[in-house]
Design a protein around this motif. Structure first.
Motif, PDB file in Angstrom:
ATOM      1  N   LYS A 179      -7.093   9.923  -0.319  1.00  0.00           N
ATOM      2  CA  LYS A 179      -8.198   9.244  -1.009  1.00  0.00           C
ATOM      3  C   LYS A 179      -8.469   9.924  -2.351  1.00  0.00           C
ATOM      4  O   LYS A 179      -8.601   9.268  -3.383  1.00  0.00           O
ATOM      5  N   ALA A 216       0.840  -1.203   0.000  1.00  0.00           N
ATOM      6  CA  ALA A 216       0.000   0.000   0.000  1.00  0.00           C
ATOM      7  C   ALA A 216       0.869   1.243   0.000  1.00  0.00           C
ATOM      8  O   ALA A 216       2.062   1.171   0.307  1.00  0.00           O
ATOM      9  N   ASP A 217       0.257   2.384  -0.331  1.00  0.00           N
ATOM     10  CA  ASP A 217       1.003   3.650  -0.332  1.00  0.00           C
ATOM     11  C   ASP A 217       1.181   4.207   1.083  1.00  0.00           C
ATOM     12  O   ASP A 217       2.120   4.929   1.364  1.00  0.00           O
ATOM     13  N   THR A 257      -3.496   4.177  -1.940  1.00  0.00           N
ATOM     14  CA  THR A 257      -4.017   2.980  -1.278  1.00  0.00           C
ATOM     15  C   THR A 257      -3.543   2.898   0.180  1.00  0.00           C
ATOM     16  O   THR A 257      -2.479   3.408   0.538  1.00  0.00           O
TER      17      THR A 257
END
Ligand SMILES: Nc1nc2c(ncn2[C@@H]2O[C@H](COP(=O)(O)OP(=O)(O)OP(=O)(O)O)[C@@H](O)[C@H]2O)c(=O)[nH]1
Ligand SMILES: [Mg+2]
Length: 236
Positions: free
Chosen positions: A193, A113-114, A198
């Motif tokens: 978002k 994920a980021d 992510t």
């Protein structure tokens, strides 16, 4: 991979040495700490300087002139971490509420994920078992409120124990934020978002601080309540 963990402090002289030691005890390679102190009257700035000498080359301190709020301290610290060439940028409260031993799991989550989020509200996570029911209720309500109004895809939107990939932080205009208190955390998630980033939530147990005073106030709660609506309008 250079990691810089930003720690904002205001009157955390007793907590900071314990936290810093516990974070370095995770033995993460190329791991650095950046303390952002707002000229704390209790001498946290000097304590941080002592730690800088103790952990030479691994800890730096930003001394700001006075208390300007959590948001401003983080904006300054996050910018500095990017300028210092961090590949991963961390955030954490200084009051020992966030468990340093969860750091390796947060880092591992960043491979999928980021942004990795230390979360009280996913299975395996939790809040201080000694919190009275109204305190638990307030924390849950604040989270649900922000999450619902802004349509956020994660469970813990207000907590500050997070790791960001450099590119993720660079992808959002965090420096434009005018949030003062913990709603700054909500704003970052909302911006992320909107940028299509992510998230991975890693369960943490959140412990109440045992030393020093909370900076939480009615004003900061009020700011969070109305700013959520403002964010929704402003970024639409
Ligand atoms: N540099 C800086 N740090 C701040 C400021 N306000 C709060 N902090 C730090 O931000 C972190 C979170 O603050 P806390 O007082 O624990 O507030 P909180 O976690 O929202 O509230 P509690 O649930 O009561 O702990 C701590 O590390 C504080 O020292 C500020 O104005 N400047
Ligand atoms: Mg706290």
């Amino acid at each position: 991979m250079k990691i810089i963990q930003v720690i904002p402090t205001y009157n955390e002289a007793q907590n900071l040495p314990i936290l810093v030691t516990a974070l370095f005890d995770q033995h993460i390679p190329d791991y650095h700490i950046l303390v952002v102190d707002d000229n704390s009257p209790d001498g946290t700035g000097e304590v941080a300087e002592g730690l800088r000498a103790q952990f030479e080359g691994k800890l730096t301190v930003l001394h700001r002139t006075g208390k300007a709020g959590l948001g401003k301290a983080y904006i300054h610290g996050l910018r500095q971490a990017l300028d210092d060439g961090a590949d991963v940028i961390g955030m954490i409260d200084a009051d020992l509420s966030h468990p340093p031993e969860r750091l390796p799991d947060l880092l591992a989550a960043l491979s999928q994920a980021d942004i990795a989020i230390g979360s009280r509200y996913v299975p395996g996570g939790g809040v201080d078992k000694d919190w009275p029911f109204w305190r638990k209720g307030l924390s849950w309500f604040g989270n649900t409120y922000a999450r619902t109004i802004l349509g956020l895809p994660i469970k813990d939107t207000t907590g500050a124990f997070r790791l960001w990939r450099r590119a993720a932080l660079e992808a959002i205009p965090f420096e434009a934020s005018r949030s003062n208190g913990y709603v700054f955390m909500v704003e970052l998630i909302y911006l992320a978002k909107l940028a299509g980033l992510t998230f991975a939530e890693v369960p943490i147990y959140f412990a109440e601080r045992t030393k020093g005073d909370s900076k939480m106030s009615f004003r900061i709660q009020l700011e969070a309540a109305w700013r959520v609506w403002q964010l929704r309008r402003y970024y639409k």
